[in-house]
Write an enzyme that holds these catalytic residues in place. Sequence first.
Site, PDB file in Angstrom:
ATOM      1  N   ASP A   1      27.853  43.820 -21.074  1.00 23.13           N
ATOM      2  CA  ASP A   1      26.558  43.286 -21.503  1.00 23.13           C
ATOM      3  C   ASP A   1      25.941  44.716 -22.380  1.00 23.13           C
ATOM      4  OD1 ASP A   1      26.884  40.989 -20.161  1.00 23.13           O
ATOM      5  OD2 ASP A   1      25.048  41.440 -18.981  1.00 23.13           O
TER       6      ASP A   1
ATOM      7  N   ASP B   1      31.384  40.143 -22.377  1.00 22.53           N
ATOM      8  CA  ASP B   1      29.865  39.584 -22.881  1.00 22.53           C
ATOM      9  C   ASP B   1      29.260  40.742 -23.440  1.00 22.53           C
ATOM     10  OD1 ASP B   1      30.853  37.107 -21.605  1.00 22.53           O
ATOM     11  OD2 ASP B   1      29.652  37.600 -19.847  1.00 22.53           O
TER      12      ASP B   1
END
Length: 678
Positions: free
Chosen positions: A502, A529
């Site tokens: 992230d 991600d």
Amino acid sequence: MTHLRSKRFPRRRPGRAVAAVTTLAAVVAVGPGATTPAAATPPAGTAPAVRSAEQPTAPADPRAAGRWTDRPHGFASLAGGTTGGRGGRVVTVRTHADLARYAAAAEPYIIRVAGAIDVAPFGASVDVASDKTIIGVGTTGEIVHGELNLKPGTRNVIIRNLTIRDSYVDGDWDGKTNDFDGIQMDSVSHVWIDHNRFSRLGDGMLDIRKDSQYVTVSYNRFEDHNKALGIGWTTNVTTQITIDHNWFRGTKQRNPSADNCAYAHLYNNYLSAQVKDGDPVWTYGNWARGRTRMVIENSYYRDVQHPHQADATAELVQRGSVLDGTTGRHDAWGTAFDPRDHYAYRLDPAAAVPALVTRFSGPQRTLGTDTVLDVPAAYPTVQAAVDAVPAGNDGTVTLRLAPGTYREKVRIPADKPRIALLGTGRDRADTVIAHDTPAEYGGSSGSATVLIAASDVSARNLTFVNDFDEAAVELKGEQALAMKTTGDRIVFENTAFKGNQDTLMTDSPKLDRVSRVYLRDSYLEGDVDFLYGRATTVVENSVIRALSRGSATNNGYITAASTWTGNPYGFLITRSRIVSDAPAGSFHLGRPWHPGGEPNAVGQVLIRDTELPAAVKASPWTDMGGFSWRDARFAEYRNYGPGAAVTPDRPQMSDADAAVHDVAHYLAGHDGWAPHRG
């Protein structure tokens, strides 16, 4: 983004055209400069020009070239210099009451004057205390019917880019009845008066009195008046003053009158359209009075009576000036002093002065619109500089960050738009903002090293890092954001984002509200991600590094889009390079994130005209949280490299759809935003 993994993996740690000679090394605070346009889209199967991950990067020129500097020069730059309100809060004033309040405050302020401020009662003074910058916003800032007054003991004041006008009382041409000056100062030190316009005032336009020291008066216009600029009112020989690039037009006397100045350095000034009323004595240009030592260089006098004169007790040196139709006294005697013994400066040719000064003197539309805050020279931390920006800010504030690592969290709240973060090092790696908080301690917003909730924010020539050591700490989740944005119209140029899971979240305030983010010539790394959220986000001409987690089969996911179903534009990665140290066939291009199971978050990702590494899986899109990737809006177009392929598991966008899925369409929105063209 909060989710659980089914399996843990070992982790890798993040690693004028009038003269060629300028007055000074000149730059103007006008905000971010133009950048090189992106390269044209290459034909299918060819590589675009993309900077490698290791290639050094030079910052875009952050300031437009001009004829002046945004820092004091001459005598105002000596003995510690003149910094004005540096280090203080920035405020914008539009009323007499607000101007008076902030100008007289004990603490430092940068005061932006927006619009005409009518001072009442007529002729009243606005007191200016120490450590102030008062600057007009573009050409709008005016002080009407009143004066600025610096009382004895005041120091460190900058007054720039204002029009000060119309305190003249009909019939009082000599200024004997009303002492309504434009700016008056008594026994002050370190003052810079720059780029102002003085017109039709009640007495002197600018009175510098009673042993004032370290003063520079530059690029001002004095017009339509009797007495322009007086210096002295003392028997002491104390004042040191620099007067350069001013235009005295339609004035009669004091252009300037300098009484008992220890050093008066006048250069590149322009005197024209002198008031002629038949007065044989008190119509003049420059006058060295008392025991003044004056040096005049490369000025231009057009049709001026007594262009430069000196008392028998004074010394006046004149060299290099143009005398065009002048009459009367042209005095020069004594040795005065050598200005270069005090400071460095560069002269413009005298012949160029009329064109130069008429163009660049007085208020400029590029001044006062961009306020510059220096970190750490004036503000100890990046957050301290952000805190100095006013809520509802209506002008660009550039935070210039000196090279170094700023170990702090930075929060730019939604009510502080138009902030520009600018690293001043030669490379983006020279200026780093870093922290190490994981999302488990405060969610994505609490984790982010930098959180940008405001709109119209930019960052250039910087690196953002979250260096949380996920291998050393056992947590339920290892999300650790380097950057989170929720504002609209955010630009990152020549920036790097470093982390693992992230790394970069580009979001919006709520699901059905569209925010836009543009990354150009940048670098992004991570593993899981590491580009995610629901903002419309364009990554162009950049390098994306997919980090290996040590797995032979699944090392992570580049994207996790949660685009609102009503928004056709989510993530666009274009004309870029994806690189990886992960094994072949072990990395996903992305998966669909439905926060909290939200069915209307239907990710949209297009990767086009981009080089893909061998690490990309043959089936590069995958499911997430019970939602199938096939129900999302994932596509590729004209990618190339060892990881590129066309298979049933790799949807390809049609040429017709690709024509409306380019940078311009993603960013335009309802307002035609086009940062890629700048």
